[in-house]
Design an enzyme around this catalytic site. Structure first.
Site, PDB file in Angstrom:
ATOM      1  N   THR A  72       0.845  -1.199   0.000  1.00  0.00           N
ATOM      2  CA  THR A  72       0.000   0.000   0.000  1.00  0.00           C
ATOM      3  C   THR A  72       0.882   1.250   0.000  1.00  0.00           C
ATOM      4  O   THR A  72       1.866   1.318   0.744  1.00  0.00           O
ATOM      5  CB  THR A  72      -0.916   0.021   1.249  1.00  0.00           C
ATOM      6  OG1 THR A  72      -1.604  -1.215   1.313  1.00  0.00           O
ATOM      7  CG2 THR A  72      -1.916   1.172   1.183  1.00  0.00           C
ATOM      8  N   THR A  73       0.533   2.213  -0.834  1.00  0.00           N
ATOM      9  CA  THR A  73       1.299   3.461  -0.891  1.00  0.00           C
ATOM     10  C   THR A  73       0.507   4.587  -0.218  1.00  0.00           C
ATOM     11  O   THR A  73      -0.668   4.430   0.104  1.00  0.00           O
ATOM     12  CB  THR A  73       1.616   3.837  -2.351  1.00  0.00           C
ATOM     13  OG1 THR A  73       0.386   3.873  -3.083  1.00  0.00           O
ATOM     14  CG2 THR A  73       2.548   2.831  -2.988  1.00  0.00           C
ATOM     15  N   SER A  97       7.384   0.060  -2.265  1.00  0.00           N
ATOM     16  CA  SER A  97       6.489   0.915  -3.058  1.00  0.00           C
ATOM     17  C   SER A  97       6.152   0.232  -4.378  1.00  0.00           C
ATOM     18  O   SER A  97       5.155   0.567  -5.014  1.00  0.00           O
ATOM     19  CB  SER A  97       7.141   2.269  -3.329  1.00  0.00           C
ATOM     20  OG  SER A  97       8.350   2.103  -4.057  1.00  0.00           O
ATOM     21  N   ASN A  98       6.986  -0.735  -4.778  1.00  0.00           N
ATOM     22  CA  ASN A  98       6.703  -1.461  -6.016  1.00  0.00           C
ATOM     23  C   ASN A  98       7.353  -2.846  -5.922  1.00  0.00           C
ATOM     24  O   ASN A  98       8.556  -2.951  -5.739  1.00  0.00           O
ATOM     25  CB  ASN A  98       7.261  -0.693  -7.219  1.00  0.00           C
ATOM     26  CG  ASN A  98       6.579  -1.116  -8.494  1.00  0.00           C
ATOM     27  OD1 ASN A  98       6.528  -2.295  -8.783  1.00  0.00           O
ATOM     28  ND2 ASN A  98       6.045  -0.163  -9.246  1.00  0.00           N
ATOM     29  N   HIS A 131      -0.725   6.755 -14.044  1.00  0.00           N
ATOM     30  CA  HIS A 131      -1.539   5.679 -13.473  1.00  0.00           C
ATOM     31  C   HIS A 131      -3.003   5.876 -13.838  1.00  0.00           C
ATOM     32  O   HIS A 131      -3.419   6.971 -14.224  1.00  0.00           O
ATOM     33  CB  HIS A 131      -1.407   5.654 -11.945  1.00  0.00           C
ATOM     34  CG  HIS A 131      -0.108   5.067 -11.469  1.00  0.00           C
ATOM     35  ND1 HIS A 131       1.028   5.828 -11.332  1.00  0.00           N
ATOM     36  CD2 HIS A 131       0.239   3.795 -11.123  1.00  0.00           C
ATOM     37  CE1 HIS A 131       2.024   5.047 -10.912  1.00  0.00           C
ATOM     38  NE2 HIS A 131       1.574   3.817 -10.779  1.00  0.00           N
ATOM     39  N   HIS A 132      -3.764   4.819 -13.601  1.00  0.00           N
ATOM     40  CA  HIS A 132      -5.224   4.799 -13.781  1.00  0.00           C
ATOM     41  C   HIS A 132      -5.911   5.886 -12.932  1.00  0.00           C
ATOM     42  O   HIS A 132      -5.337   6.356 -11.938  1.00  0.00           O
ATOM     43  CB  HIS A 132      -5.751   3.415 -13.387  1.00  0.00           C
ATOM     44  CG  HIS A 132      -5.320   3.008 -12.005  1.00  0.00           C
ATOM     45  ND1 HIS A 132      -6.071   3.240 -10.895  1.00  0.00           N
ATOM     46  CD2 HIS A 132      -4.152   2.445 -11.550  1.00  0.00           C
ATOM     47  CE1 HIS A 132      -5.438   2.814  -9.819  1.00  0.00           C
ATOM     48  NE2 HIS A 132      -4.250   2.326 -10.189  1.00  0.00           N
ATOM     49  N   LYS A 135      -6.569   5.866  -8.828  1.00  0.00           N
ATOM     50  CA  LYS A 135      -5.473   5.932  -7.852  1.00  0.00           C
ATOM     51  C   LYS A 135      -5.709   7.051  -6.839  1.00  0.00           C
ATOM     52  O   LYS A 135      -6.013   8.178  -7.216  1.00  0.00           O
ATOM     53  CB  LYS A 135      -4.132   6.111  -8.576  1.00  0.00           C
ATOM     54  CG  LYS A 135      -2.945   6.025  -7.631  1.00  0.00           C
ATOM     55  CD  LYS A 135      -1.657   5.695  -8.353  1.00  0.00           C
ATOM     56  CE  LYS A 135      -0.463   5.683  -7.412  1.00  0.00           C
ATOM     57  NZ  LYS A 135      -0.586   4.696  -6.321  1.00  0.00           N
TER      58      LYS A 135
HETATM   59  N1  LIG Z   1       3.710  -1.856  -4.105  1.00  0.00           N
HETATM   60  C1  LIG Z   1       3.215  -2.252  -5.290  1.00  0.00           C
HETATM   61  O1  LIG Z   1       3.843  -3.018  -6.043  1.00  0.00           O
HETATM   62  C2  LIG Z   1       1.862  -1.766  -5.696  1.00  0.00           C
HETATM   63  C3  LIG Z   1       1.152  -0.986  -4.847  1.00  0.00           C
HETATM   64  N2  LIG Z   1      -0.144  -0.643  -5.118  1.00  0.00           N
HETATM   65  C4  LIG Z   1      -0.834   0.072  -4.060  1.00  0.00           C
HETATM   66  O2  LIG Z   1      -1.714  -0.871  -3.427  1.00  0.00           O
HETATM   67  C5  LIG Z   1      -2.868  -0.218  -2.920  1.00  0.00           C
HETATM   68  C6  LIG Z   1      -4.112  -0.913  -3.454  1.00  0.00           C
HETATM   69  O3  LIG Z   1      -4.183  -0.767  -4.843  1.00  0.00           O
HETATM   70  P1  LIG Z   1      -5.449  -1.312  -5.672  1.00  0.00           P
HETATM   71  O4  LIG Z   1      -5.696  -2.739  -5.374  1.00  0.00           O
HETATM   72  O5  LIG Z   1      -5.212  -0.873  -7.062  1.00  0.00           O
HETATM   73  O6  LIG Z   1      -6.604  -0.416  -5.030  1.00  0.00           O
HETATM   74  P2  LIG Z   1      -8.150  -0.783  -4.853  1.00  0.00           P
HETATM   75  O7  LIG Z   1      -8.842   0.490  -4.500  1.00  0.00           O
HETATM   76  O8  LIG Z   1      -8.616  -1.556  -6.037  1.00  0.00           O
HETATM   77  O9  LIG Z   1      -8.151  -1.755  -3.574  1.00  0.00           O
HETATM   78  C7  LIG Z   1      -8.051  -1.322  -2.248  1.00  0.00           C
HETATM   79  C8  LIG Z   1      -9.053  -2.118  -1.456  1.00  0.00           C
HETATM   80  O10 LIG Z   1      -8.912  -1.838  -0.064  1.00  0.00           O
HETATM   81  C9  LIG Z   1     -10.210  -1.961   0.488  1.00  0.00           C
HETATM   82  N3  LIG Z   1     -10.361  -1.447   1.833  1.00  0.00           N
HETATM   83  C10 LIG Z   1     -11.076  -0.364   2.280  1.00  0.00           C
HETATM   84  N4  LIG Z   1     -11.025  -0.287   3.631  1.00  0.00           N
HETATM   85  C11 LIG Z   1     -10.282  -1.345   4.035  1.00  0.00           C
HETATM   86  C12 LIG Z   1      -9.909  -1.842   5.321  1.00  0.00           C
HETATM   87  N5  LIG Z   1     -10.268  -1.213   6.473  1.00  0.00           N
HETATM   88  N6  LIG Z   1      -9.135  -2.947   5.380  1.00  0.00           N
HETATM   89  C13 LIG Z   1      -8.756  -3.593   4.236  1.00  0.00           C
HETATM   90  N7  LIG Z   1      -9.126  -3.191   3.014  1.00  0.00           N
HETATM   91  C14 LIG Z   1      -9.859  -2.081   2.911  1.00  0.00           C
HETATM   92  C15 LIG Z   1     -11.071  -1.248  -0.537  1.00  0.00           C
HETATM   93  O11 LIG Z   1     -12.431  -1.607  -0.351  1.00  0.00           O
HETATM   94  P3  LIG Z   1     -13.591  -0.576  -0.834  1.00  0.00           P
HETATM   95  O12 LIG Z   1     -13.413  -0.418  -2.303  1.00  0.00           O
HETATM   96  O13 LIG Z   1     -14.814  -1.303  -0.438  1.00  0.00           O
HETATM   97  O14 LIG Z   1     -13.349   0.690  -0.073  1.00  0.00           O
HETATM   98  C16 LIG Z   1     -10.487  -1.783  -1.837  1.00  0.00           C
HETATM   99  O15 LIG Z   1     -11.149  -2.958  -2.259  1.00  0.00           O
HETATM  100  C17 LIG Z   1      -2.713   1.252  -3.330  1.00  0.00           C
HETATM  101  O16 LIG Z   1      -2.139   1.963  -2.255  1.00  0.00           O
HETATM  102  C18 LIG Z   1      -1.709   1.200  -4.502  1.00  0.00           C
HETATM  103  O17 LIG Z   1      -0.976   2.377  -4.654  1.00  0.00           O
HETATM  104  C19 LIG Z   1      -0.742  -1.015  -6.267  1.00  0.00           C
HETATM  105  C20 LIG Z   1      -0.074  -1.766  -7.183  1.00  0.00           C
HETATM  106  C21 LIG Z   1       1.292  -2.195  -6.984  1.00  0.00           C
HETATM  107  O1  LIG Z   2      -1.870   2.431  -7.486  1.00  0.00           O
HETATM  108  C1  LIG Z   2      -1.299   1.714  -8.336  1.00  0.00           C
HETATM  109  O2  LIG Z   2      -1.927   1.144  -9.239  1.00  0.00           O
HETATM  110  C2  LIG Z   2       0.136   1.517  -8.224  1.00  0.00           C
HETATM  111  N1  LIG Z   2       0.736   1.992  -7.166  1.00  0.00           N
HETATM  112  C3  LIG Z   2       2.108   1.851  -6.824  1.00  0.00           C
HETATM  113  C4  LIG Z   2       2.746   3.219  -6.615  1.00  0.00           C
HETATM  114  O3  LIG Z   2       2.091   4.109  -6.066  1.00  0.00           O
HETATM  115  O4  LIG Z   2       3.916   3.375  -6.962  1.00  0.00           O
HETATM  116  C5  LIG Z   2       2.874   0.921  -7.732  1.00  0.00           C
HETATM  117  C6  LIG Z   2       2.369   0.807  -9.135  1.00  0.00           C
HETATM  118  O5  LIG Z   2       2.943   1.784  -9.926  1.00  0.00           O
HETATM  119  C7  LIG Z   2       0.873   0.763  -9.255  1.00  0.00           C
END
Ligand SMILES: NC(=O)C1=CN([C@@H]2O[C@H](COP(=O)(O)OP(=O)(O)OC[C@H]3O[C@@H](n4cnc5c(N)ncnc54)[C@H](OP(=O)(O)O)[C@@H]3O)[C@@H](O)[C@H]2O)C=CC1
Ligand SMILES: O=C(O)C1=N[C@H](C(=O)O)C[C@H](O)C1
Length: 234
Positions: A72-73, A97-98, A131-132, A135
């Site tokens: 999570t970021t 972060s990735n 990004h999409h 975000k």
């Molecule tokens: N480090 C890496 O390699 C990467 C990091 N990321 C990061 O990962 C995170 C998630 O990305 P992504 O899956 O695209 O985002 P999404 O918004 O698709 O998923 C996040 C999920 O967290 C849920 N959520 C809300 N409240 C809680 C809670 N209290 N406990 C647990 N889950 C909860 C949300 O539910 P609801 O929709 O119902 O609120 C949602 O389904 C972001 O911070 C992103 O930047 C993403 C890709 C790669």
């Molecule tokens: O939110 C995303 O989707 C992603 N988040 C990460 C970031 O904040 O760097 C990693 C990736 O780029 C996708």
């Protein structure tokens, strides 16, 4: 491994697919207040949730003796608090972060390039991330990591979204429908430009890296990074 997913959104669902394909079990999908869930069945937690809940979810897992891989970021100001609780509870933790292997190679390149370019004052550096549109955070965690690497290896002393001062790195964040994640570092002079770029074609690379990190962390105590994980792979 018996995995609990903290966050079952775009990344949680991709991680589920990859983890099942590697013979793991998903025993819990946490989507709201973590205190409402029974964590006792899980052996490890993979957290891809939202910035406002990440610290609480991660530390609750440590208090339940569960190691955590978190991607999570947008919550990184609290990273040291998570590290402290991990150590107090004698648990295990990897944050990145990735998690994509490609981006971690890109990080190595970025460090080397920053060292090479330091001293060539005709070039100015900038970072762009795309990004999409769903975000929540900007700039991306990856862009901040790239900026921090350049700061550590040059005379730059900070970064800023859009409008950077003389000694800072500007980061430009663009949001375009369906883009999984693109990062570009460029050095520009009057006469030419040098660029390095990473383009994710899907979320599978992030998810695979996170599952590999969880497999590596399983049964370990302490705080690690993707560098530790990858040094065991190459
Ligand atoms: N480090 C890496 O390699 C990467 C990091 N990321 C990061 O990962 C995170 C998630 O990305 P992504 O899956 O695209 O985002 P999404 O918004 O698709 O998923 C996040 C999920 O967290 C849920 N959520 C809300 N409240 C809680 C809670 N209290 N406990 C647990 N889950 C909860 C949300 O539910 P609801 O929709 O119902 O609120 C949602 O389904 C972001 O911070 C992103 O930047 C993403 C890709 C790669
Ligand atoms: O939110 C995303 O989707 C992603 N988040 C990460 C970031 O904040 O760097 C990693 C990736 O780029 C996708």
């Amino acid at each position: 491994m018996k995995i609990a997913l903290s966050g079952y959104g775009k990344m949680g669902k991709t991680i589920e697919k990859i983890a099942l394909g590697r013979g793991h079990e998903i025993v819990l999908k946490i989507s709201e207040n973590i205190e409402e869930y029974n964590l006792s069945e899980a052996e490890i937690v993979i957290d891809f949730s939202i910035p406002t809940v990440a610290l609480k979810n991660i530390t609750t897992c440590f208090q339940n003796k569960l190691p955590v891989v978190s991607g999570t970021t947008g919550w990184l100001k609290d990273y040291e608090k998570a590290v402290q609780v991990c150590n107090e509870e004698n648990s295990g933790f990897i944050y990145a972060s990735n998690f994509s292997i490609g981006v971690n190679l890109f990080f190595e390149l970025n460090e080397k390039l920053a060292k090479m370019m330091d001293g060539f004052k005709d070039y100015s550096v900038e970072i762009e991330e795309i990004h999409h549109t769903q975000k929540l955070d900007a700039p991306s965690g990856t862009a901040i990591s790239l900026a921090q690497q350049i700061i550590n290896n040059s005379s730059k002393d900070g970064w800023e979204l859009d409008k950077a001062k003389e000694n800072e790195i500007p980061i430009y964040a663009k949001r375009i429908e369906n883009v999984p994640g693109t990062h570009r570092v460029s050095y520009n002079s009057e006469v030419d430009s040098i660029e390095i770029k990473h383009t994710a074609h899907s979320r599978e690379g992030f998810a695979l890296g996170a599952v590999i990190a969880a497999e590596w962390l399983f049964n370990k105590k302490g705080v690690y990074t993707m560098k530790d994980v990858l040094s065991g792979l190459s």
